[in-house]
Design a protein around this motif. Sequence first.
Motif, PDB file in Angstrom:
ATOM      1  N   GLU A 172       0.740  -1.209  -0.091  1.00 53.91           N
ATOM      2  CA  GLU A 172       0.016   0.112   0.017  1.00 53.91           C
ATOM      3  C   GLU A 172       0.877   1.071   0.071  1.00 53.91           C
ATOM      4  O   GLU A 172       0.574   2.266  -0.731  1.00 53.91           O
ATOM      5  CB  GLU A 172      -1.078  -0.168   1.204  1.00 53.91           C
ATOM      6  N   GLU A 220       2.572   1.756  -3.336  1.00 60.78           N
ATOM      7  CA  GLU A 220       1.438   2.227  -4.322  1.00 60.78           C
ATOM      8  C   GLU A 220       1.275   3.692  -4.186  1.00 60.78           C
ATOM      9  O   GLU A 220       1.297   4.459  -5.263  1.00 60.78           O
ATOM     10  CB  GLU A 220       0.291   1.386  -4.313  1.00 60.78           C
ATOM     11  N   ILE A 221       1.163   4.040  -3.025  1.00 61.45           N
ATOM     12  CA  ILE A 221       1.009   5.706  -2.876  1.00 61.45           C
ATOM     13  C   ILE A 221       1.963   6.358  -3.094  1.00 61.45           C
ATOM     14  O   ILE A 221       2.003   7.377  -3.885  1.00 61.45           O
ATOM     15  CB  ILE A 221       0.566   5.947  -1.425  1.00 61.45           C
ATOM     16  N   ARG A 233       4.430   5.620  -5.451  1.00 57.68           N
ATOM     17  CA  ARG A 233       4.479   5.618  -6.840  1.00 57.68           C
ATOM     18  C   ARG A 233       3.588   6.596  -7.800  1.00 57.68           C
ATOM     19  O   ARG A 233       3.844   7.387  -8.462  1.00 57.68           O
ATOM     20  CB  ARG A 233       4.284   4.346  -7.563  1.00 57.68           C
ATOM     21  N   THR A 234       2.456   6.507  -6.809  1.00 56.80           N
ATOM     22  CA  THR A 234       1.234   7.328  -7.670  1.00 56.80           C
ATOM     23  C   THR A 234       1.752   8.917  -7.521  1.00 56.80           C
ATOM     24  O   THR A 234       1.497   9.747  -8.268  1.00 56.80           O
ATOM     25  CB  THR A 234       0.009   7.192  -6.754  1.00 56.80           C
ATOM     26  N   GLU A 235       2.270   9.159  -6.298  1.00 61.15           N
ATOM     27  CA  GLU A 235       2.789  10.670  -6.003  1.00 61.15           C
ATOM     28  C   GLU A 235       3.985  10.947  -6.675  1.00 61.15           C
ATOM     29  O   GLU A 235       4.640  12.282  -6.481  1.00 61.15           O
ATOM     30  CB  GLU A 235       3.007  10.803  -4.349  1.00 61.15           C
ATOM     31  N   GLY A 236       4.785   9.886  -7.360  1.00 56.06           N
ATOM     32  CA  GLY A 236       6.004  10.243  -8.067  1.00 56.06           C
ATOM     33  C   GLY A 236       7.108  10.574  -7.139  1.00 56.06           C
ATOM     34  O   GLY A 236       8.048  11.295  -7.641  1.00 56.06           O
ATOM     35  N   ARG A 237       7.129   9.644  -5.963  1.00 50.65           N
ATOM     36  CA  ARG A 237       8.179   9.941  -5.240  1.00 50.65           C
ATOM     37  C   ARG A 237       9.109   8.878  -5.224  1.00 50.65           C
ATOM     38  O   ARG A 237       8.828   7.538  -5.492  1.00 50.65           O
ATOM     39  CB  ARG A 237       7.824  10.065  -3.627  1.00 50.65           C
TER      40      ARG A 237
END
Length: 136
Positions: free
Chosen positions: A46, A49-50, A52-56
């Motif tokens: 989890e 995934e967060i 990667r979504t935020e581009g970190r």
Amino acid sequence: MGTIVRSANAFGVRQIYVIGRRQWNKRGAMMTDKYLHITYLGSTAEFVEIMRTEGREIIAIDNIPGSVNMSQTSLPKRAVLVFGQEGPGISAELAGAADQIVAIEQFGSTRSINVGAAATVAMYCWLQQNVLAENS
């Protein structure tokens, strides 16, 4: 965990993610946890995934095989620094998901430093590279 939260507050961190257990000794944070956003997540998947979504970029701090010395790396501006549990360090799952694993060089007889101390060193290194260098 309290030391990590207190140091995070001192260095201007705004968000902390805690993977797994929700309980930790808040006394060591000296009430600084009231000034940060703390998000509790149930799993490493989890968290990844967060991020990667935020581009970190996930930068794990641990002295395991394959890690790069901190003095020889640039910590990205959009990094999330990840610290493992005291003792076992980062999990194999997190090591596999990390964009980079960074070790803090040590020269004494001990194999590692306390996770709170490691977090403080790593956060200051990020601050030095990404904020203080820009302001000088």
